[in-house]
Design an enzyme around this catalytic site. Structure first.
Site, PDB file in Angstrom:
ATOM      1  N   GLY A 271      -2.575  -2.766   1.135  1.00  7.49           N
ATOM      2  CA  GLY A 271      -2.363  -4.118   1.623  1.00  7.49           C
ATOM      3  C   GLY A 271      -3.696  -4.815   1.770  1.00  7.49           C
ATOM      4  O   GLY A 271      -4.754  -4.210   1.583  1.00  7.49           O
ATOM      5  N   THR A 272      -3.665  -6.087   2.124  1.00 16.84           N
ATOM      6  CA  THR A 272      -4.897  -6.821   2.354  1.00 16.84           C
ATOM      7  C   THR A 272      -5.523  -6.372   3.674  1.00 16.84           C
ATOM      8  O   THR A 272      -4.927  -5.607   4.441  1.00 16.84           O
ATOM      9  CB  THR A 272      -4.627  -8.332   2.443  1.00 16.84           C
ATOM     10  OG1 THR A 272      -3.744  -8.574   3.549  1.00 16.84           O
ATOM     11  CG2 THR A 272      -3.995  -8.864   1.164  1.00 16.84           C
TER      12      THR A 272
ATOM     13  N   GLY B 161      -2.593  -4.187   9.104  1.00 17.72           N
ATOM     14  CA  GLY B 161      -2.131  -3.065   9.925  1.00 17.72           C
ATOM     15  C   GLY B 161      -2.217  -1.693   9.294  1.00 17.72           C
ATOM     16  O   GLY B 161      -1.553  -0.758   9.755  1.00 17.72           O
ATOM     17  N   LYS B 162      -3.066  -1.514   8.272  1.00 21.75           N
ATOM     18  CA  LYS B 162      -3.162  -0.206   7.619  1.00 21.75           C
ATOM     19  C   LYS B 162      -3.655   0.871   8.577  1.00 21.75           C
ATOM     20  O   LYS B 162      -3.078   1.956   8.663  1.00 21.75           O
ATOM     21  CB  LYS B 162      -4.097  -0.292   6.402  1.00 21.75           C
ATOM     22  CG  LYS B 162      -3.609  -1.206   5.296  1.00 21.75           C
ATOM     23  CD  LYS B 162      -4.549  -1.222   4.110  1.00 21.75           C
ATOM     24  CE  LYS B 162      -5.940  -1.704   4.447  1.00 21.75           C
ATOM     25  NZ  LYS B 162      -5.963  -3.086   4.996  1.00 21.75           N
ATOM     26  N   SER B 163      -4.747   0.586   9.293  1.00 13.86           N
ATOM     27  CA  SER B 163      -5.310   1.585  10.203  1.00 13.86           C
ATOM     28  C   SER B 163      -4.365   1.856  11.371  1.00 13.86           C
ATOM     29  O   SER B 163      -4.274   2.986  11.866  1.00 13.86           O
ATOM     30  CB  SER B 163      -6.672   1.127  10.725  1.00 13.86           C
ATOM     31  OG  SER B 163      -7.590   0.995   9.658  1.00 13.86           O
TER      32      SER B 163
ATOM     33  N   GLU C 242      -9.570   3.795   4.798  1.00 18.35           N
ATOM     34  CA  GLU C 242     -10.596   3.161   3.947  1.00 18.35           C
ATOM     35  C   GLU C 242     -10.722   3.911   2.621  1.00 18.35           C
ATOM     36  O   GLU C 242     -11.823   4.122   2.091  1.00 18.35           O
ATOM     37  CB  GLU C 242     -11.947   3.110   4.666  1.00 18.35           C
ATOM     38  CG  GLU C 242     -11.908   2.473   6.043  1.00 18.35           C
ATOM     39  CD  GLU C 242     -11.598   0.977   6.030  1.00 18.35           C
ATOM     40  OE1 GLU C 242     -11.468   0.411   4.935  1.00 18.35           O
ATOM     41  OE2 GLU C 242     -11.490   0.390   7.120  1.00 18.35           O
TER      42      GLU C 242
END
Length: 216
Positions: A9-10, A14-16, A87
């Site tokens: 996603g950008t 909310g990835k982390s 990351e």
């Protein structure tokens, strides 16, 4: 069957946070995981969310063999049931191959989180290799909005509030930085193509309208 899953996603979607949630849920079931990260905004060996959550992680340096590291930990009596990588776009393609080997040879799920393209809309080498190798690629459902309200699809690097289109692919920064600092902003494709950041749009809105010309 164990899987290599790439959550993409950008920035600011909310990835982390999801990575931390997956770790929490599995820990609550008595499972132990190994967390790798690279160049987190909170510093070396950290996995952090913009919500303020932080946990310890293993800094995956450029020359680190992730598969060999995990095998060494297991050989010393350590326990690992799954792997989380945040990351992941910053990893080298060879390190993505090592993640796939962890899944195939050690029968562990690997959950990788990262952005797909850089500020120039070019694929990160690590993300490209994940797309090539992952069992599943999941687009995060939490949508980060562009300043115009549309769904943000691109990451822009900014300096003094203006969009930067040249420079090194990796420059560690974050969204919502002061305008005078190097930072990042998520934009829809239209405004990324037009290089129109929120600061530029705000400046344009404050500019006086051109007076009509009377040809009479």
């Amino acid at each position: 069957m164990p899987e290599l899953v790439f959550f993409s996603g950008t920035m600011d979607c909310g990835k982390s946070t999801l990575a931390l949630q997956i770790g929490h849920n599995r820990s609550a079931r008595g499972l132990q995981g190994v967390i790798f990260t690279r160049d987190d905004r909170a510093g070396e060996g950290k996995l952090s969310s913009r919500l303020g959550l932080v946990t310890e992680a293993v800094e995956a340096g450029e020359d680190m063999d992730l598969y060999a590291y995990l095998v060494a930990q297991l050989s010393k009596g350590g326990k690992a049931d799954y792997v989380i990588v945040d990351e992941a776009q910053f990893l080298a393609p060879a390190q993505i191959d090592q993640l796939a080997r962890i899944v195939d040879d050690l029968d562990m799920d690997v959950f990788a989180f990262g952005i797909t393209t850089d500020f120039r809309t070019k694929l990160f080498p690590g993300s490209q290799r994940l797309v090539e190798l992952a069992d599943r690629v999941e687009q995060l459902q939490v949508e980060a909005p562009c300043w115009c309200g549309a769904r943000a699809t691109h990451n822009a690097r900014t300096a003094d509030g203006e969009m930067v289109v040249e420079g090194a692919q990796v420059v560690v920064g974050d969204v919502n930085r002061p305008a005078e600092e190097i930072g990042y902003e998520v934009l829809c494709r239209r405004h990324h193509r037009r290089r129109m950041t929120s600061a530029a749009a705000h400046a344009g809105a404050l500019s006086p309208d051109v007076l009509p010309v009377n040809h009479a």
